[in-house]
Scaffold this motif. Structure first.
Motif, short mmCIF file in Angstrom:
data_model
loop_
_atom_site.label_atom_id
_atom_site.label_comp_id
_atom_site.label_asym_id
_atom_site.label_seq_id
_atom_site.Cartn_x
_atom_site.Cartn_y
_atom_site.Cartn_z
N GLY A 10 99.75 77.02 115.63
CA GLY A 10 98.73 77.91 115.08
C GLY A 10 97.76 77.18 114.17
N PHE A 11 98.29 76.25 113.37
CA PHE A 11 97.41 75.48 112.49
C PHE A 11 96.44 74.64 113.30
CE2 PHE A 11 96.49 71.59 110.10
CZ PHE A 11 95.94 72.14 108.94
N ALA A 47 105.27 77.91 116.03
CA ALA A 47 104.02 78.64 115.83
C ALA A 47 103.19 78.06 114.69
CB ALA A 47 104.31 80.11 115.57
N VAL A 48 103.85 77.59 113.64
CA VAL A 48 103.08 77.10 112.48
C VAL A 48 102.21 75.90 112.84
CG1 VAL A 48 103.29 76.06 110.20
CG2 VAL A 48 104.62 78.08 110.76
N PRO A 49 102.78 74.80 113.39
CA PRO A 49 101.89 73.68 113.73
C PRO A 49 100.92 74.00 114.85
CG PRO A 49 104.13 73.25 114.51
CD PRO A 49 104.19 74.47 113.66
N SER A 102 108.28 70.16 112.27
CA SER A 102 108.32 71.54 111.80
C SER A 102 109.59 72.24 112.24
CB SER A 102 107.09 72.30 112.32
OG SER A 102 107.14 73.66 111.94
N LEU A 135 108.88 80.15 114.26
CA LEU A 135 108.05 79.66 113.16
C LEU A 135 107.81 78.15 113.27
CD1 LEU A 135 109.43 81.65 110.10
CD2 LEU A 135 107.29 82.00 111.31
N THR A 154 112.36 74.03 109.82
CA THR A 154 112.71 75.46 109.92
C THR A 154 114.15 75.66 110.36
OG1 THR A 154 111.79 75.50 112.17
CG2 THR A 154 110.34 76.17 110.37
#
Length: 808
Positions: A527-528, A523-525, A38, A520, A42
């Motif tokens: 958070g997922f 946080a994305v992985p 990720s 991002l 990004t």
């Protein structure tokens, strides 16, 4: 031997305080490869955004606005009534004027912004300013296609071709405010020569080659004045006070071309100062124009009277007056000069009144320019003219109902009324003075009778000549003063700091862009993963199971990678076998060593591994030398006989139902020493009633005398009721929870049974824990990943073989 209390008191800790930082870090570490992937995506996107975005720069300058008194301050100061908020209003009005369309248009008239030049790069078009390989001259008196890209290509220094690149253009017509849109215009196929006019139905311009390259291409965009003014009076230009206590304004312009923005701000400020100077000079110019008109009439009259005087003297041979006549002449000359000046002033007052009544402020002459030294009237007229100029600027950008314009109109109206009232008083005073002077002149004229007729006539002509000469001289002096004032006028405001370019672009911001990409990308992985765990209803964490359950977690069983349920017997060196050995060791601390034990194994639902656990726990006891009996109490879904390759014709159901009277007939020996099995037998129509009979209780008492360990493989307690009755017959109950299979709601069910004191002798087994989960500590694994067990060695060996390190 004392038995430890199997009951574990619940820990009274708030749920929000049970967050384990270590677990969170382990969860993040578990998805580290996804985080790296990720972050790679990004950060790559951030680099592409920065690399292929046209940077936007900020150009700023500082401009000083002189404090101005409110127009009525001079009148109200003596009464103690102040005009509050005047400075703020003046400063706000000047900010609006600086951003007004007339000022922007005047600045753009001095700049060559009507053609924009672009050099095409990868994914972006970079604007070139001043240093361009071609120069385009546009004939704006001809209709033009504007605000769209036009490509100009040339392969020699004589000719070029052009094509319309954008899908949408604006049709601009001269002397018209209409702006029609034209989509997908057809590109001309002709070849044009440099330096000659390109004649098209909707374009007329000519291109000059200014660079040294003999071939190339360039994108241009024709910009009409309307779109340019909108751009430079829009949100890109911001004007704000530097400080609340000062009248210094900061002008800030966002632009993709810093040099272009710098030139615009500097030109804008210069145009504003020039406009202010023109407003100041307008007062002096009006005075000069008014005096010039008067001088033309006086010049003709003075010349005519001078000729009359010379002719009269020649014809009558008289050149000098007598002493008496000279005295009378001097008196009359002084009085008539005063009278002429007063009449001139009254004429100015009457003309000024007509201008004010018609609200025509463009041709008003300041009283001080006419020699009228009335400080109040002079101040009011000057302030009125300033207000009118300010209104003109505001009206070009705002409507008549806008608050600034309404405030200026109100001040102009009040000022107009104040001046009219003052003019009425000064006009009456002037008329009284004129009447007095005329009366005094009449008394002196009555003494003419004692003089000779010829001398009387000479005095009359000379009086008229002296009067016009004095007035002519007076006007010449006032005209010179007005001219000097106009030449010496300077703007009240001034430029404090010319436009400076911030070398760092304000967009895109590299540090902020990469920081956002880092946030991002992480946080994305994460958070997922957090959301997936939050909404996941299955149990995947041994610590969570132990934390939320009121039962003690006795052991975690690894997920078996072998076929069949006889893992302990067939693979004694496996991690699963060692996990059951550990379970056996823990049970030895709970159960009495010298007495036979009955261990019941159950679960909430089918499929959680209770049969697997029963078979292997019985097997590990048998391997330790203890006589072990495994009883299949699940009369609905018989299973154990299949794994041991036994017959299920006779079993527990046939014995309990009385079909088989001999207990020994249902006990089957396995191929493994010390391990016997009682299969479930044929499926009975009433399994629940069979298990709660005294015959089953008596059977267990008889088996205690023959076996050291008795393992009961019972049905799930969440589906059938007989398992709850069997708990009373067992010394210990093992409740099986399966990794990533059992629902979290099962924990609540277990806690409910615990509160009802049904599971007083119960413990938990966490079954089927995946190898990767054990590596990260989610299942309390036993040695996985450290090369201790045979499957670990095989796994490492396969990795070595894969990377070429296995020499065998």
């Amino acid at each position: 031997m004392n038995q430890p209390d199997p009951q574990r008191p619940p820990v009274a800790v708030p749920e929000e305080d049970l967050i384990d930082v270590k677990d969170l870090l382990l969860q993040v570490w578990r998805i580290r490869y996804y985080i790296l992937l990720s972050l790679g995506i990004t950060l790559s996107l951030a680099y592409l955004i920065i690399r292929f975005s046209v940077p936007v720069y900020q150009v700023s300058s500082k401009f000083f606005v002189k404090e101005k008194e409110s127009p009525l301050t001079g009148i109200f100061e003596t009464t103690g009534l102040g005009m509050m908020g005047g400075d703020e209003m003046v400063l706000g009005n000047q900010m609006i004027i600086l951003k007004s369309r007339p000022i922007a248009e005047a600045a753009l008239d001095l700049l060559d912004f009507d053609v924009e030049y672009f050099q095409e790069e990868v994914f972006v078009q970079k604007e070139l300013y001043q240093k361009t390989p071609i120069a385009v001259e546009v004939d704006w008196s001809h209709p033009q296609l504007a605000n769209g890209l036009i490509r100009i290509q040339w392969s020699d220094r004589q000719t070029f071709t052009l094509s319309y690149e954008d899908a949408n253009f604006n049709q601009i017509f001269p002397d018209s405010d209409s702006r029609e849109s034209l989509e997908d215009p057809a590109s001309p196929k002709e070849t044009y020569r440099f330096g000659e006019w390109v004649e098209l139905p909707m374009n007329r311009f000519r291109v000059g080659l200014t660079g040294a390259d003999s071939e190339g291409e360039m994108l241009i965009r024709l910009r009409d004045r309307y779109s340019l003014v909108n751009q430079y009076t829009g949100e890109d230009l911001q004007i704000s006070p530097m400080d609340k206590q000062s009248t210094i304004l900061q002008l800030t312009l966002k632009t993709e071309t810093p040099a272009k923005g710098r030139d615009y701000l500097n030109t804008l400020q210069s145009v504003y100062l020039e406009n202010e100077l023109q407003e100041k000079n307008a007062m002096s110019s009006n005075t000069i124009d008014f005096i010039d008109a008067q001088l033309v009439v006086l010049s003709d009259s003075l010349m005519y009277i001078e000729n009359r005087l010379e002719n009269f003297r020649s014809n009558n041979a008289i050149y000098d007056l007598s002493s008496e006549g000279t005295a009378i002449f001097e008196q009359l000359k002084e009085l008539e000069t005063q009278l002429a000046q007063e009449k001139f002033k009254r004429q100015y007052f009457q003309q000024l009144r007509r201008y004010l009544q018609r609200e025509d402020y463009n041709n008003i002459v300041v009283p001080s320019g006419m020699g009228i030294e009335d400080p109040i009237l002079n101040t009011l007229i000057e302030n009125l003219l300033e207000l009118q100029a300010e209104k003109s600027m505001l009206a070009s950008k705002l409507t008549e109902i806008s608050p600034p314009v309404r405030a200026v109109n109100r001040e102009i109206k009040d000022m107009n009324q104040s001046i009219l009232e003052l003019l009425q008083n000064v006009d009456q005073n002037a008329q009284l003075l004129i009447n007095d002077l005329e009366e005094r002149i009449g008394r002196i004229e009555s003494t003419f009778g004692s003089l000779p007729q010829t001398e009387q006539n000479l005095i009359r002509i000379q009086r008229e000549f002296s009067l016009n000469e004095e007035l002519y001289t007076f006007l010449q002096e006032k005209r010179a003063e007005a001219a000097i004032t106009r030449a010496s006028n300077t703007p009240s405001n001034k430029i404090i700091e010319t436009a400076l370019v911030n070398p760092r672009p304000i967009s895109p911001k590299k540090a902020l862009t990469f920081l956002i990409a880092l946030i991002l990308g992480t946080a994305v992985p994460v958070g997922f993963s957090m959301l997936r765990n939050y909404f996941n209803t299955k149990i995947k964490d041994g610590k969570e199971l132990e934390r939320k359950s009121n039962l003690t977690l006795l052991s975690s069983i690894n997920q078996s990678e072998e076929k069949g349920n006889l893992v302990v017997l067939n693979h004694p060196r496996s991690g699963v076998t060692e996990a059951f050995r550990s379970l056996r060791a823990n049970l030895n601390f709970i159960l009495p060593r010298e007495q036979p034990s009955v261990i019941m194994i159950t679960s909430s639902i089918s499929g959680e591994g209770k049969t697997f656990s029963s078979i292997n726990l019985a097997s590990v006891y048998a391997l330790s030398g203890k006589k072990t009996l495994l009883i299949g109490c699940d009369l609905r879904k018989p299973r154990i006989f299949y794994d041991f390759k036994l017959k299920n014709k006779n079993g527990l159901s046939t014995y309990l139902s009385g079909q088989e009277a001999d207990l020994n007939a249902v006990i089957q020996a396995t191929d493994y020493e010390h391990l016997d099995v009682i299969a479930s037998g044929p499926i009975s129509p009433n399994p629940a009633e069979l298990l709660i009979t005294d015959r089953f209780r008596e059977m267990l008492m008889a088996m205690r005398e023959r076996y050291d360990v008795i393992i009961l493989d019972t049905p799930p307690v969440g589906l059938v009721s007989e398992s709850l009755d069997l708990i009373q017959l067992a010394d210990l109950c093992l409740f099986v929870i399966r990794y990533n299979y059992s629902q979290r709601l099962f924990i609540e069910h277990i806690n409910t049974l615990k509160k009802q004191q049904i599971l007083n002798k119960a413990y938990l087994i966490f079954n089927g824990v995946e190898k990767k989960a054990q590596r990260y500590g989610y299942g309390y694994g036993y040695g996985y990943g450290y090369g201790y067990y045979a499957e670990d060695q095989q796994e490492k060996k396969s990795w070595k073989k894969w990377i070429g390190l296995d020499k065998k």
